[in-house]
Design a protein around this motif. Structure first.
Motif, PDB file in Angstrom:
ATOM      1  N   PRO A 105      27.516  34.627  92.132  1.00 27.85           N
ATOM      2  CA  PRO A 105      27.679  36.082  92.166  1.00 27.85           C
ATOM      3  C   PRO A 105      27.893  36.644  90.758  1.00 27.85           C
ATOM      4  O   PRO A 105      28.278  35.915  89.832  1.00 27.85           O
ATOM      5  N   ASN A 108      33.349  37.201  91.256  1.00 26.60           N
ATOM      6  CA  ASN A 108      34.136  36.734  92.399  1.00 26.60           C
ATOM      7  C   ASN A 108      35.515  37.370  92.301  1.00 26.60           C
ATOM      8  O   ASN A 108      36.152  37.314  91.240  1.00 26.60           O
ATOM      9  N   GLN A 119      32.694  39.185  96.799  1.00 22.78           N
ATOM     10  CA  GLN A 119      31.679  38.674  95.876  1.00 22.78           C
ATOM     11  C   GLN A 119      30.553  39.698  95.767  1.00 22.78           C
ATOM     12  O   GLN A 119      30.192  40.334  96.763  1.00 22.78           O
TER      13      GLN A 119
END
Length: 737
Positions: A105, A108, A119
């Motif tokens: 991602p 986070n 995320q």
């Protein structure tokens, strides 16, 4: 040099599809597991491919009003990624974890207690899509999981997004614990984002004020790379350079940037004539000594004056075997002493002499009519010794050049920004910045969405002019001095036999290739040298006939049956599927000679030529873009015995003698006659299968002016400007010349 198209890493931005049945089994983030880190924009790593799968159309349960914006405390942190154009806010006591890889991602987040967790993912889908379509794709995986229950799904509004969609669901993990999920999809132009929120079932994810605030402050923005202003800037899509070291660069993709950052003694103008760059010059009567007079206005980007010592250092460094240049000998080898340095027999090039601080003398081994043309190549560019030798990491990641632009910032495979160098000695740039975006599944879509100002239109995309006829008004078309051909490995059977090579040459309908693969938009090549480089009559070359009957007779005279014919492997650049060219070649050979061809792909993320040396098949595709405007650049570098770029390892002493004779012939017509003889010999020997010369097509927005490629196809961005804001009015009516 190796054509840019051979090096194109058509970078595919992968996306980690939200497969909830996998995610719920991952351990939750806790304060003890990861320290709090400042949110950052993350460099990209390796790509991953994602295929969209059709799903049943979603029927929203309802379309609620926009999520109400809650009052966010001043203490809340703000994550802003200006490269991707997305903003998120979260509580100051939450843990922010930087991603570790490309398909991680963007950020986070988790509360100190481990839940909720958030995320933020990014992707660029293969085609323009909506948030609803993205949700359809992921719901296929979600609906297949018996432990997952979809609670609701509906369209919502996200600030700045063109479309947004929300899915709420519950799932049971291995410990039979019920987990709530909320997936929010949002799109803007070619960019797509998924905000993934995970909480425990006893936390109402819909009514939780913290979660509501995070969702309400999820904002999609217009990308501003490195948070730079976009005024007086143009943005392009391009591949990442393999290097920014002029001594190491051997591909057009790297040259694109190097020519903006660095410079040399001389350059080519729009008509491919050699003109002064940092220096003017005089030539001795015997044509073996060149005296260069450096301008005192030239400086490195740190302000230090360029001197003769800098050029002596740079040329010695390029020739030194420790540098590892694969181009120095080809382009500097006419200078006395370069061969000895390259062989490790000397540390200094004997043919270089410093007359004074701003005068450099270069002595050649013999008169070389195209020497100045060679000196326009990056291997002859000047570099700063202190920058090169004091850097612990590759120095060219933060280069110190002398060109009209300097490297401002660069995130590998994501984005590169060039900034105007105000003290450039030549024509100062009109633009403040040039931004190269190196990610994106479909640059044409990026152009349609006004995310980039310029895009190269490949042959497979030329149909865009039928569906978007207005684009014809934005078309810049030009001829590139490049040749594409199929090479033979001439060192072993079957193609060490010129008769077999001729059979393959006659068995392929090259006109069909031009029509079927390139839609008759490029000229058929009947030789090696692009027509703009050799004015003599092409009719002097042997005619290449499509004659499958004669080709079959040659094969059957040598081999009693197809089973006796050696295995044939055709090597080309590619990821997943062979090119249309390769498929047609295999089809022609099978139909006309009853010989099977296996196609082997070299991934585009690797330097094609380096890989080709080790995995080369009997046949291989190759493209060569001129480095300088002389036939020698094609004939000598590609087919002279022992040359680095002689991929098929072709060798013919008579051919070599013609090239040697042309190298010292001053009269241009006499040289051209020798080159035509050499080219004719290559065709008679069937040293290669010529396919096409090249045209290039660029789409350029109307507000861009002076986007004029030079004779080699490069853009000199210091001459490019915005029509509505010409901030630098020097010679404002002139473009590149």
């Amino acid at each position: 040099m190796l054509s840019a198209q051979q090096n194109n890493s058509f970078y595919k931005i992968g996306f980690l599809v939200i497969a909830v049945f996998l995610i719920i089994y991952a351990p939750a983030c806790t304060a003890e597991e990861e320290p709090t880190k400042a949110h950052t924009v993350t460099p990209l790593s390796s790509p991953a491919d994602t295929k969209s799968v059709p799903a049943k159309p979603l029927v929203p349960t309802k379309i609620p009003p926009a999520v109400p914006t809650k009052t966010v405390a001043d203490s809340w942190q703000k994550y802003e990624n200006t490269t991707w154009g997305v903003t998120l806010r979260f509580p100051s006591n939450w843990i922010s974890i930087d991603p570790q890889s490309f398909d991680s991602p963007l950020i986070n987040l988790s509360s100190p207690n481990g839940f909720p967790q958030v995320q933020l993912y990014k992707e660029i889908p293969p085609t323009l899509t909506t948030a609803t379509q993205l949700a359809q794709r992921d719901l296929i995986t979600i609906q297949d999981e018996s432990s997952t229950t979809i609670i609701s799904q509906n369209q919502i509004q996200v600030d700045g997004a063109s479309t947004a969609y929300q899915i709420q669901l519950q799932a049971t993990d291995n410990n039979q614990q019920i987990i709530n999920f909320c997936l929010i999809y949002a799109t803007r132009g070619t960019h797509a984002f998924t905000l993934w929120i995970k909480s425990l079932a006893d936390e109402d994810i819909v009514n939780n004020d913290v979660i509501d605030n995070i969702i309400a402050n999820f904002v999609i923005n217009h990308p501003r790379p490195f948070d730079d202003p976009t005024a007086n800037t143009i943005t392009l899509w391009a591949t990442s350079p393999l290097t920014l070291d002029p001594a190491l660069s051997g591909d057009a993709g790297s040259h694109r940037y190097i020519q903006q950052i660095f410079s040399g003694l001389v350059r080519l103008n729009h008509n491919l004539e050699v003109v002064p760059d940092i220096a003017t010059w005089n030539i001795s009567n015997d044509k073996t000594t060149y005296t260069f007079h450096l301008t005192k206005e030239a400086t490195f980007h740190n302000g230090r004056k360029v001197t003769a010592d800098d050029f002596i250092y740079s040329l010695n460094r390029a020739a030194n075997p420790r540098t590892g240049s694969t181009t120095a000998l080809d382009f500097l080898g006419d200078i006395a002493g370069v061969q000895q340095v390259f062989n490790g027999e000397s540390e200094q090039i004997s043919g270089l002499t410093k007359i004074d601080a701003h005068t450099l003398q270069i002595r050649l081994v013999a008169p070389t009519p195209y020497f100045l043309q060679k000196m326009t190549y990056p291997a002859a560019f000047v570099v700063d010794k202190k920058t090169v030798e004091s850097s612990k990491s590759p120095w060219w990641l933060k280069p110190m050049g002398t060109g009209p632009f300097q490297l401002q910032k660069w995130t590998a495979n994501e984005i590169l920004v060039l900034a105007k160098y105000n003290d450039y000695y030549g024509y100062k740039a009109n633009l403040d910045k040039v931004v190269f975006r190196m990610y994106g599944e479909n640059p044409i879509d990026m152009y349609k969405q006004d995310e980039i100002d310029v895009v190269n239109v490949g042959f497979d995309m030329l149909s865009i002019f039928d569906s978007h006829p207005n684009f014809r008004q934005e078309l810049v078309q030009f001829t590139k001095p490049s040749t594409w051909y199929i090479g033979f490995d001439t060192t072993k059977p079957p193609f060490n036999d010129p008769l077999i090579r001729n059979a393959f040459l006659m068995a392929i309908d090259r006109e069909r290739i031009i029509e079927s693969v390139f839609d008759d938009r490029v000229p058929l090549a009947n030789g090696l040298i692009p027509p703009q480089f050799l004015s003599n009559d092409e009719s002097l070359l042997p005619k290449i006939d499509f004659n499958p009957e004669k080709a079959r007779r040659i094969i059957t005279e040598k081999y009693a049956s197809p089973e006796e014919f050696p295995a044939i492997i055709y090597t080309e650049r590619g990821y997943l599927e062979p090119s249309k060219l390769a498929l047609i070649v295999a089809e022609e050979i099978k139909r006309n000679l009853n010989i099977e061809i296996e196609i082997k792909l070299i991934p585009s993320s690797q330097l094609y030529w380096n890989e080709l040396k080790t995995v080369k098949g009997n046949l291989f595709s190759y493209g060569w873009l001129a480095d300088y405007p002389d036939p020698q650049n094609f004939l000598d570098l590609l087919f002279y015995t022992g040359r680095e770029n002689n991929g098929g390892e072709y060798s013919n002493p008579f051919f070599d003698s013609l090239i040697d004779q042309a190298a010292t012939t001053e009269n241009r017509n006499a040289r051209n006659n020798l080159y035509r003889q050499a080219e004719a010999l290559l065709i008679k020997d069937a040293a290669f299968i010529p396919i096409r010369f090249d045209n290039a097509y660029h789409l350029v927005k109307h507000h861009i002016d002076c986007y004029n490629p030079d004779g080699l196809g490069y853009i000199h961005f210091n001459y490019v400007r915005l029509k509505e804001s010409v901030l630098n009015l020097q010679k404002a009516t002139s473009c590149f010349k």
